[in-house]
Design an enzyme around this catalytic site. Structure first.
Site, PDB file in Angstrom:
ATOM      1  N   LYS A 293       0.837  -1.204   0.000  1.00 41.44           N
ATOM      2  CA  LYS A 293       0.000   0.000   0.000  1.00 41.44           C
ATOM      3  C   LYS A 293       0.869   1.249   0.000  1.00 41.44           C
ATOM      4  O   LYS A 293       2.004   1.207   0.487  1.00 41.44           O
ATOM      5  CB  LYS A 293      -0.852   0.031   1.286  1.00 41.44           C
ATOM      6  CG  LYS A 293      -1.989  -0.942   1.326  1.00 41.44           C
ATOM      7  CD  LYS A 293      -2.774  -0.799   2.624  1.00 41.44           C
ATOM      8  CE  LYS A 293      -3.938  -1.758   2.695  1.00 41.44           C
ATOM      9  NZ  LYS A 293      -4.966  -1.571   1.667  1.00 41.44           N
TER      10      LYS A 293
ATOM     11  N   ARG B 233     -10.350 -11.440   2.044  1.00 44.76           N
ATOM     12  CA  ARG B 233     -11.194 -12.488   1.461  1.00 44.76           C
ATOM     13  C   ARG B 233     -10.502 -13.862   1.517  1.00 44.76           C
ATOM     14  O   ARG B 233     -11.164 -14.882   1.589  1.00 44.76           O
ATOM     15  CB  ARG B 233     -11.584 -12.099   0.021  1.00 44.76           C
ATOM     16  CG  ARG B 233     -10.424 -11.905  -0.897  1.00 44.76           C
ATOM     17  CD  ARG B 233     -10.796 -11.147  -2.176  1.00 44.76           C
ATOM     18  NE  ARG B 233     -10.939  -9.708  -1.953  1.00 44.76           N
ATOM     19  CZ  ARG B 233     -11.281  -8.838  -2.902  1.00 44.76           C
ATOM     20  NH1 ARG B 233     -11.524  -9.250  -4.138  1.00 44.76           N
ATOM     21  NH2 ARG B 233     -11.392  -7.565  -2.624  1.00 44.76           N
TER      22      ARG B 233
HETATM   23  N1  BES Z   1      -8.076  -3.615   4.396  1.00 47.94           N
HETATM   24  C1  BES Z   1      -8.252  -3.237   3.058  1.00 47.94           C
HETATM   25  C2  BES Z   1      -9.548  -2.495   2.807  1.00 47.94           C
HETATM   26  C3  BES Z   1      -9.666  -1.119   3.383  1.00 47.94           C
HETATM   27  C4  BES Z   1      -9.126  -0.039   2.729  1.00 47.94           C
HETATM   28  C5  BES Z   1     -10.381  -0.906   4.532  1.00 47.94           C
HETATM   29  C6  BES Z   1      -9.274   1.225   3.248  1.00 47.94           C
HETATM   30  C7  BES Z   1     -10.544   0.351   5.049  1.00 47.94           C
HETATM   31  C8  BES Z   1      -9.984   1.431   4.410  1.00 47.94           C
HETATM   32  C9  BES Z   1      -8.261  -4.456   2.147  1.00 47.94           C
HETATM   33  O1  BES Z   1      -7.511  -5.523   2.557  1.00 47.94           O
HETATM   34  C10 BES Z   1      -7.765  -4.022   0.827  1.00 47.94           C
HETATM   35  O2  BES Z   1      -6.640  -3.593   0.764  1.00 47.94           O
HETATM   36  N2  BES Z   1      -8.588  -4.118  -0.187  1.00 47.94           N
HETATM   37  C11 BES Z   1      -8.230  -3.697  -1.489  1.00 47.94           C
HETATM   38  C12 BES Z   1      -8.809  -4.699  -2.450  1.00 47.94           C
HETATM   39  C13 BES Z   1      -8.322  -4.552  -3.838  1.00 47.94           C
HETATM   40  C14 BES Z   1      -6.841  -4.880  -3.920  1.00 47.94           C
HETATM   41  C15 BES Z   1      -9.103  -5.474  -4.717  1.00 47.94           C
HETATM   42  C16 BES Z   1      -8.819  -2.308  -1.709  1.00 47.94           C
HETATM   43  O3  BES Z   1      -9.897  -2.025  -1.221  1.00 47.94           O
HETATM   44  O4  BES Z   1      -8.173  -1.511  -2.380  1.00 47.94           O
HETATM   45 ZN    ZN Z   2      -5.478  -5.406   1.935  1.00 46.01          ZN
END
Ligand code: BES
Ligand code: ZN
Ligand code: ZN
Length: 503
Positions: A275, A349
């Site tokens: 990230k 997931r």
């Molecule tokens: N934990 C994150 C989702 C999240 C992001 C929660 C911001 C709260 C605030 C999750 O694991 C994630 O990174 N999801 C990705 C999925 C994508 C790679 C398909 C996302 O939401 O960008």
């Molecule tokens: Zn994530």
């Protein structure tokens, strides 16, 4: 990690004494104290209250508060309830929360809330709001010698005939609040101290403390030998290894029971699909699904729930390392289905795929509800105002929606279109892919992924009733949530407690 801070002490009194600061809830445009509510209020304080009301200095609008401290008759905190015709459980809860958020040194630690002429449910919601807002996370702050962090004692009075009902409601709210507080504590804990096995140890301790609670931990080695490729794949990049925690309350009660499954990523760096750094610290909250699950267990135990309920939390830390999974890896999940990992940041997931299949096949669910800070896309869709709600069962969906509405924790229905499932199952080399084909509808494709890991009921070709709550926007950082000052919200502990117990 020890639990600090107790819920505010609430005592529903039958006498009319005023202890400490008088808290007076007032409907908008009140010009005097409700007749019958003056007893016990010293004349000089009453005069002062009526002066500000008559002069229109305090209009009792919703969200407003005024402190009066100038008389020998003691101090008062006036709380605006807004217009009576617009009152809802949530507006009453927010008015109660306003009491707590307005408290300063001048008010002291003892309050007396004087209700008069209010409905039972409105008084109960007001008290609940006072309690819920009385939380702060200061475990890591040096204690200031000067500051008095003793608990607040709130005496509550109302008409005699309403006393018993209010006392019962306050008791339940206090019990459930211990679960909300625990969920917040777990969520707020820094990720260097809150890692998968630390959570598991705290759960084990909880099990030891209560005769009717069993806690089982599936550790890393066991998860590997059980073939939990989703949990293992996400967690193996961290020195702090993943685990699954299974809570069972009242396990001696037979029959299919509610099963709650929580995403517990104690820190989500994204893994190799790392990230960006701004706000990455917030990813300590990525275990709030598991925090809510544990908090719910606490709430059920504290409120004396007698039936069997299961909680399952899928704990892992998502780190990049030489031992981390890569984009392109294909993993075999506990269900036997293979998943092509196209983005290691779509890790929630993956851990849930194992938690859901394990729950469905091993734990005899009447229904399964999972909670997860699953997608940024859900925050794009609903902001911080509601959790996304997906279900394969309309009755379950409606029950959760209603429970959420009742508790002021909105869960908003979202679609499980076949097209989303198709998108997630058209991997060229595996059964399922962990990433949608494009960036649109990301919270829906995530839900469609999870649906692949809900087993059928018995020999039927119908799935176990299941619902998914994406709490990415509601687990923390919702400025509009008046029940919390800052940080983790403890979202849906109350929704699920209400759904399961009817209380
Ligand atoms: N934990 C994150 C989702 C999240 C992001 C929660 C911001 C709260 C605030 C999750 O694991 C994630 O990174 N999801 C990705 C999925 C994508 C790679 C398909 C996302 O939401 O960008
Ligand atoms: Zn994530
Ligand atoms: Zn995550």
């Amino acid at each position: 990690m020890p639990r600090l801070g107790e819920a505010m002490q609430v005592m529903v009194n039958t006498n009319e004494n005023i202890n400490g600061t008088l808290v007076l809830p007032l409907w908008q445009d009140s010009k005097n104290m409700v007749s019958g509510s003056e007893s016990g209020v010293p004349r000089s304080l009453k005069n002062q209250i009526e002066t500000v009301l008559v002069d229109g200095d305090f209009k009792c609008k919703s969200g407003s508060a005024m402190t009066l401290a100038g008389t020998e008759g003691g101090k008062a905190l006036l709380i605006g309830l807004g217009k009576e015709k617009d009152a809802t459980l949530q507006s009453m809860r927010e008015a109660g929360a306003k009491v707590t958020s307005s408290l300063k040194k001048i008010h002291g630690k003892t309050l007396t809330v004087k209700f008069h002429g209010l409905e039972d449910s409105h008084m109960a919601a007001f008290v609940e709001g006072m309690i819920l807002r009385d939380y702060s996370y200061d475990h890591y702050k040096a204690k200031d010698e000067e500051s008095d962090d003793s608990e607040i004692t709130a005496h509550v009075t109302c008409e005699v005939e309403k006393n018993e009902t209010l006392a019962k409601a306050a008791e339940i709210s206090s019990a459930v609040a211990t679960g909300v507080y625990l969920a917040r504590d777990l969520g707020n804990a820094p990720p260097n101290d809150m890692y998968p096995m630390a959570f598991a140890e705290q759960a084990r301790e909880f099990g030891r403390e209560h005769d009717n609670v069993d806690v089982k931990i599936i550790n890393y080695d066991e998860a590997r030998s059980l073939g939990m490729g989703g949990l293992v794949g996400v967690g193996m990049g961290s020195f702090r290894k993943p685990c699954m925690v299974i809570f069972e309350i009242n396990g001696d009660k037979p029959g299919p029971s509610p099963c709650i499954v929580g995403k517990g990523i104690t820190f989500d760096t994204g893994g190799i699909s790392i990230k960006p750094s701004p706000s990455m610290d917030e990813m300590k909250y990525d275990m709030h699904g598991s925090a809510t699950t544990f908090g719910l267990m606490q709430a059920l135990v504290a409120s004396g729930h007698k039936d069997r309920v299961i909680g399952v939390t899928c704990m892992a830390e998502n780190m990049p390392s030489s031992n981390a999974q890569r984009p392109g890896d294909v993993i075999t999940t506990y269900s036997g289905k293979t998943v092509e990992v196209l983005n290691t940041d779509a890790e929630g997931r993956l851990v849930l795929s194992d938690g859901l299949w394990y729950t469905g096949t091993e734990l005899d669910p009447s229904y399964i509800i999972d909670l997860a800070t699953l997608t940024g896309a859900c925050v794009v869709a609903l902001g911080h105002e509601a959790s996304g709600l997906w279900s394969n069962n309309d009755e379950l969906l409606n029950n959760i929606k209603e429970a959420g509405e009742h508790c002021g924790e909105i869960a908003w229905p979202m679609p499980l279109f076949k097209a989303f499932e198709k998108e997630m199952t058209d991997s060229k080399i595996a059964d399922v892919r962990n990433l949608g084909a494009g960036r649109y509808g990301g919270s829906n494709t995530a839900a469609a992924f999870l649906k692949q890991f809900i087993p059928n009921m018995g020999d039927s070709d119908e799935q176990i009733p299941w619902a998914h709550l994406d709490i990415a926007g509601t687990a923390w950082g919702a400025k509009s949530n008046k029940m919390v000052k800052t940080g983790a919200t403890g979202i849906h502990v109350r929704t699920l407690h209400h759904l399961i117990t009817g209380q």
